[in-house]
Design a protein around this motif. Structure first.
Motif, PDB file in Angstrom:
ATOM      1  N   PHE A  19      -8.796   4.038  -8.456  1.00  0.00           N
ATOM      2  CA  PHE A  19      -9.459   3.088  -7.570  1.00  0.00           C
ATOM      3  C   PHE A  19     -10.416   3.792  -6.607  1.00  0.00           C
ATOM      4  CE2 PHE A  19      -5.607   0.288  -8.383  1.00  0.00           C
ATOM      5  CZ  PHE A  19      -6.299  -0.549  -9.247  1.00  0.00           C
ATOM      6  N   CYS A  20     -10.075   5.023  -6.215  1.00  0.00           N
ATOM      7  CA  CYS A  20     -10.977   5.776  -5.331  1.00  0.00           C
ATOM      8  C   CYS A  20     -12.334   5.983  -6.004  1.00  0.00           C
ATOM      9  CB  CYS A  20     -10.364   7.135  -4.992  1.00  0.00           C
ATOM     10  SG  CYS A  20      -8.994   7.066  -3.816  1.00  0.00           S
ATOM     11  N   GLU A  21     -12.290   6.369  -7.278  1.00  0.00           N
ATOM     12  CA  GLU A  21     -13.530   6.588  -8.019  1.00  0.00           C
ATOM     13  C   GLU A  21     -14.267   5.275  -8.263  1.00  0.00           C
ATOM     14  OE1 GLU A  21     -12.414   8.631 -11.549  1.00  0.00           O
ATOM     15  OE2 GLU A  21     -11.672  10.413 -10.489  1.00  0.00           O
ATOM     16  N   LEU A  22     -13.502   4.221  -8.548  1.00  0.00           N
ATOM     17  CA  LEU A  22     -14.099   2.936  -8.878  1.00  0.00           C
ATOM     18  C   LEU A  22     -14.819   2.316  -7.686  1.00  0.00           C
ATOM     19  CD1 LEU A  22     -14.395   0.716 -11.053  1.00  0.00           C
ATOM     20  CD2 LEU A  22     -12.255  -0.258 -10.204  1.00  0.00           C
ATOM     21  N   PHE A  23     -14.194   2.413  -6.510  1.00  0.00           N
ATOM     22  CA  PHE A  23     -14.734   1.738  -5.324  1.00  0.00           C
ATOM     23  C   PHE A  23     -15.451   2.678  -4.362  1.00  0.00           C
ATOM     24  CE2 PHE A  23     -10.895  -0.958  -6.326  1.00  0.00           C
ATOM     25  CZ  PHE A  23     -11.621  -2.008  -6.868  1.00  0.00           C
ATOM     26  N   GLY A  24     -15.404   3.969  -4.631  1.00  0.00           N
ATOM     27  CA  GLY A  24     -16.024   4.914  -3.715  1.00  0.00           C
ATOM     28  C   GLY A  24     -15.368   4.902  -2.353  1.00  0.00           C
ATOM     29  N   ALA A  25     -14.028   4.856  -2.331  1.00  0.00           N
ATOM     30  CA  ALA A  25     -13.275   4.771  -1.069  1.00  0.00           C
ATOM     31  C   ALA A  25     -12.218   5.857  -1.011  1.00  0.00           C
ATOM     32  CB  ALA A  25     -12.627   3.394  -0.945  1.00  0.00           C
ATOM     33  N   ALA A  26     -11.825   6.208   0.207  1.00  0.00           N
ATOM     34  CA  ALA A  26     -10.789   7.212   0.403  1.00  0.00           C
ATOM     35  C   ALA A  26      -9.405   6.620   0.136  1.00  0.00           C
ATOM     36  CB  ALA A  26     -10.866   7.750   1.826  1.00  0.00           C
ATOM     37  N   LYS A  27      -8.422   7.495  -0.162  1.00  0.00           N
ATOM     38  CA  LYS A  27      -7.061   7.031  -0.421  1.00  0.00           C
ATOM     39  C   LYS A  27      -6.477   6.304   0.787  1.00  0.00           C
ATOM     40  CE  LYS A  27      -5.352  10.126  -4.032  1.00  0.00           C
ATOM     41  NZ  LYS A  27      -4.313  11.126  -4.397  1.00  0.00           N
ATOM     42  N   SER A  28      -6.783   6.807   1.979  1.00  0.00           N
ATOM     43  CA  SER A  28      -6.252   6.170   3.186  1.00  0.00           C
ATOM     44  C   SER A  28      -6.786   4.748   3.326  1.00  0.00           C
ATOM     45  CB  SER A  28      -6.608   6.993   4.421  1.00  0.00           C
ATOM     46  OG  SER A  28      -8.030   7.153   4.526  1.00  0.00           O
ATOM     47  N   THR A  29      -8.042   4.547   2.963  1.00  0.00           N
ATOM     48  CA  THR A  29      -8.638   3.210   3.024  1.00  0.00           C
ATOM     49  C   THR A  29      -7.977   2.282   2.023  1.00  0.00           C
ATOM     50  OG1 THR A  29     -10.766   4.132   3.723  1.00  0.00           O
ATOM     51  CG2 THR A  29     -10.781   1.912   2.783  1.00  0.00           C
ATOM     52  N   LEU A  30      -7.775   2.774   0.792  1.00  0.00           N
ATOM     53  CA  LEU A  30      -7.127   1.968  -0.243  1.00  0.00           C
ATOM     54  C   LEU A  30      -5.682   1.649   0.127  1.00  0.00           C
ATOM     55  CD1 LEU A  30      -8.565   3.661  -3.445  1.00  0.00           C
ATOM     56  CD2 LEU A  30      -8.959   1.319  -2.702  1.00  0.00           C
ATOM     57  N   SER A  31      -5.017   2.586   0.743  1.00  0.00           N
ATOM     58  CA  SER A  31      -3.628   2.350   1.164  1.00  0.00           C
ATOM     59  C   SER A  31      -3.552   1.200   2.158  1.00  0.00           C
ATOM     60  CB  SER A  31      -3.032   3.622   1.783  1.00  0.00           C
ATOM     61  OG  SER A  31      -2.954   4.651   0.824  1.00  0.00           O
ATOM     62  N   GLU A  32      -4.514   1.122   3.077  1.00  0.00           N
ATOM     63  CA  GLU A  32      -4.556   0.017   4.031  1.00  0.00           C
ATOM     64  C   GLU A  32      -4.810  -1.310   3.307  1.00  0.00           C
ATOM     65  OE1 GLU A  32      -7.526   0.993   6.855  1.00  0.00           O
ATOM     66  OE2 GLU A  32      -6.405   2.682   7.726  1.00  0.00           O
ATOM     67  N   ASP A  33      -5.697  -1.289   2.308  1.00  0.00           N
ATOM     68  CA  ASP A  33      -5.960  -2.489   1.521  1.00  0.00           C
ATOM     69  C   ASP A  33      -4.693  -2.966   0.812  1.00  0.00           C
ATOM     70  OD1 ASP A  33      -8.581  -2.261   2.285  1.00  0.00           O
ATOM     71  OD2 ASP A  33      -9.272  -1.424   0.374  1.00  0.00           O
ATOM     72  N   ILE A  34      -3.973  -2.023   0.240  1.00  0.00           N
ATOM     73  CA  ILE A  34      -2.758  -2.360  -0.521  1.00  0.00           C
ATOM     74  C   ILE A  34      -1.701  -2.972   0.386  1.00  0.00           C
ATOM     75  CG2 ILE A  34      -0.808  -1.320  -1.761  1.00  0.00           C
ATOM     76  CD1 ILE A  34      -2.925   0.631  -2.987  1.00  0.00           C
ATOM     77  N   VAL A  35      -1.575  -2.440   1.593  1.00  0.00           N
ATOM     78  CA  VAL A  35      -0.618  -3.005   2.550  1.00  0.00           C
ATOM     79  C   VAL A  35      -0.981  -4.455   2.870  1.00  0.00           C
ATOM     80  CG1 VAL A  35       0.217  -2.894   4.927  1.00  0.00           C
ATOM     81  CG2 VAL A  35       0.061  -0.799   3.554  1.00  0.00           C
ATOM     82  N   THR A  36      -2.250  -4.717   3.072  1.00  0.00           N
ATOM     83  CA  THR A  36      -2.703  -6.076   3.386  1.00  0.00           C
ATOM     84  C   THR A  36      -2.449  -7.023   2.215  1.00  0.00           C
ATOM     85  OG1 THR A  36      -4.424  -5.202   4.848  1.00  0.00           O
ATOM     86  CG2 THR A  36      -4.671  -7.476   4.089  1.00  0.00           C
ATOM     87  N   ILE A  37      -2.761  -6.579   1.012  1.00  0.00           N
ATOM     88  CA  ILE A  37      -2.535  -7.417  -0.175  1.00  0.00           C
ATOM     89  C   ILE A  37      -1.056  -7.683  -0.368  1.00  0.00           C
ATOM     90  CG2 ILE A  37      -2.759  -7.516  -2.688  1.00  0.00           C
ATOM     91  CD1 ILE A  37      -5.314  -5.790  -2.388  1.00  0.00           C
TER      92      ILE A  37
END
Length: 269
Positions: A30-48
């Motif tokens: 997902f980091c490669e797909l969205f151009g986002a850091a792991k910490s950012t994706l982790s926050e997204d996952i918590v919200t979802i």
């Protein structure tokens, strides 16, 4: 690739995860797909995850470590399950479903994808703790139900044949006695379909006396696999004593009265 905005990223994340229940996605993917850091994706996952749990839509599981990631678990709430099963029972209780001989027409229900997706998720919610390796059913009408259960588990589906198919190679075959009609029939399973020692969850659409499921138990023994659980969509109230003891029926069919046009079917959960 253009960096995705947070709203776009979360919608896409939810789509990816819910389309493939049980599949473990790496955060690097997902980091490669969205151009986002792991910490950012982790926050997204918590919200979802919080939104899914708030609206009883399932849950997200994170797995730590180099081989870890995140996956969607289609867990259904007890309240949601009860409401769905009551609606399904109402559909099946229509007098127009009575077939001469006291049978109940279920094919349209079994071949409606939306309904079977939900039934498969209910079976996942009830049986996920058993950690099966395969889902097993017998041809024919139970296939859509078992297939959607396999999808919820992210597991392969194994189909037991009535008879054998030369195109599937060497098979193990047994004879079994139907529980209701006391007729002798045969069923077979290709030797390549499932490895010895596998853990198997049996799923079927209907159980009266349990002869077909009993046959699958005996066939599983012949190929040296373990049955860890059995789920059926509809089980009959009679006979009370089945040829299998430990099973879960989602709906119980108490009576089909052809003369009075009455179908008495109720949720079991």
């Amino acid at each position: 690739m253009t960096k995705a905005r947070r709203t776009e990223r979360m919608i896409a994340l939810t789509k990816f995860l819910t389309e493939r229940p049980g599949h473990l996605f790496s955060l690097n993917h997902f980091c490669e797909l969205f151009g986002a850091a792991k910490s950012t994706l982790s926050e997204d996952i918590v919200t979802i995850r919080q939104a899914m749990e708030q609206f009883a839509m399932g849950s997200l599981e994170t797995v730590s470590g180099a081989a870890g990631g995140v996956r969607f678990l289609p867990l259904r709430s007890q309240d949601g399950t009860c409401a769905f099963l009551h609606e399904l029972a109402e559909k099946l209780a229509s007098p127009e479903r009575i077939i001469p001989g006291g049978f109940l027409y279920m094919a349209d229900i079994l071949f409606t994808p939306d309904l079977m997706v939900q039934v498969g998720e209910i079976f996942f919610s009830r049986f996920s703790h058993l950690s099966p390796d395969y889902i097993m059913t017998v041809e024919t009408k139970g296939i859509p139900l078992a297939f959607m259960t396999a999808r919820a588990f992210n597991l392969p589906l194994v189909i037991v044949r009535q008879g054998s198919k030369v195109t599937e190679g060497p098979s193990v075959s047994i004879n079994y006695v139907t529980g209701s009609g006391k007729r002798i029939q045969s069923m077979s399973l290709p030797r390549r379909a499932i490895p010895p020692g596998a853990r198997v969850l049996v799923i079927d659409d209907f159980m009266k006396a349990g002869g077909t499921v009993r046959g699958m138990y005996d066939l599983a023994h012949e190929v040296d696999v373990e049955i860890v659980g059995t789920g059926v969509l509809v089980g009959t109230a009679q006979p009370q004593v089945k040829l299998v003891e430990d099973y879960l029926a989602l709906l119980i069919l108490h009576e089909v009265d052809q003369q009075r046009k009455i179908v008495d079917i109720r949720p079991a959960l």
